[in-house]
Design a protein around this motif. Sequence first.
Motif, mmCIF file in Angstrom:
data_model
loop_
_atom_site.group_PDB
_atom_site.id
_atom_site.type_symbol
_atom_site.label_atom_id
_atom_site.label_comp_id
_atom_site.label_asym_id
_atom_site.label_seq_id
_atom_site.Cartn_x
_atom_site.Cartn_y
_atom_site.Cartn_z
ATOM 1 N N ALA A 1 1.872 9.524 -5.680
ATOM 2 C CA ALA A 1 2.337 10.873 -5.371
ATOM 3 C C ALA A 1 3.400 11.332 -6.362
ATOM 4 N N ALA A 2 4.169 10.403 -6.920
ATOM 5 C CA ALA A 2 5.226 10.760 -7.866
ATOM 6 C C ALA A 2 4.702 10.932 -9.286
ATOM 7 N N MET B 1 1.090 4.182 -2.857
ATOM 8 C CA MET B 1 0.812 5.553 -2.464
ATOM 9 C C MET B 1 1.953 6.473 -2.920
ATOM 10 N N VAL B 2 3.188 6.020 -2.772
ATOM 11 C CA VAL B 2 4.338 6.811 -3.207
ATOM 12 C C VAL B 2 4.340 6.959 -4.728
ATOM 13 N N LEU B 3 4.021 5.888 -5.450
ATOM 14 C CA LEU B 3 3.950 5.975 -6.905
ATOM 15 C C LEU B 3 2.869 6.955 -7.350
ATOM 16 N N HIS C 1 0.828 -1.205 0.000
ATOM 17 C CA HIS C 1 0.000 0.000 0.000
ATOM 18 C C HIS C 1 0.867 1.263 0.000
ATOM 19 N N VAL C 2 1.920 1.254 0.781
ATOM 20 C CA VAL C 2 2.800 2.417 0.854
ATOM 21 C C VAL C 2 3.495 2.643 -0.490
ATOM 22 N N ILE C 3 3.935 1.562 -1.136
ATOM 23 C CA ILE C 3 4.598 1.688 -2.439
ATOM 24 C C ILE C 3 3.663 2.315 -3.457
ATOM 25 N N SER D 1 -2.507 21.455 -0.330
ATOM 26 C CA SER D 1 -1.819 20.509 0.549
ATOM 27 C C SER D 1 -1.812 20.987 1.993
#
Length: 103
Positions: free
Chosen positions: A18-19, A14-16, A10-12, A56
């Motif tokens: 955001a990027a 989420m980071v993708l 899930h964190v991976i 944000s």
Amino acid sequence: MAAGSLNARHVIFMVLAAAAPMAVVVAIMPLAFALGNGPGTPGTFLLAAVVLLLFSVGYVRAVPYVRNAGAFYAYIARGLGRPLGLVAAYVAALCTRLTRRRG
């Protein structure tokens, strides 16, 4: 949210997610300078950055008050009421469907 419901996968993702906007900027920026309106292009990106910064800040300030994993629906429903939250959720779902249809 239940304890342990957020794992590394899930964190991976989420980071993708955001990027992804950064990847769009890297891909679109050269085209915008080449085919855009010249000096107005940096101004447009600056304006978009200011809007995202304001968003944000507001989003981060709202997080402690809304304990729900319901994405933007939860925040909009809490701030503006359930009917507008449902409208926002419907618009987001419609936009996602239209985007998938084109891609």
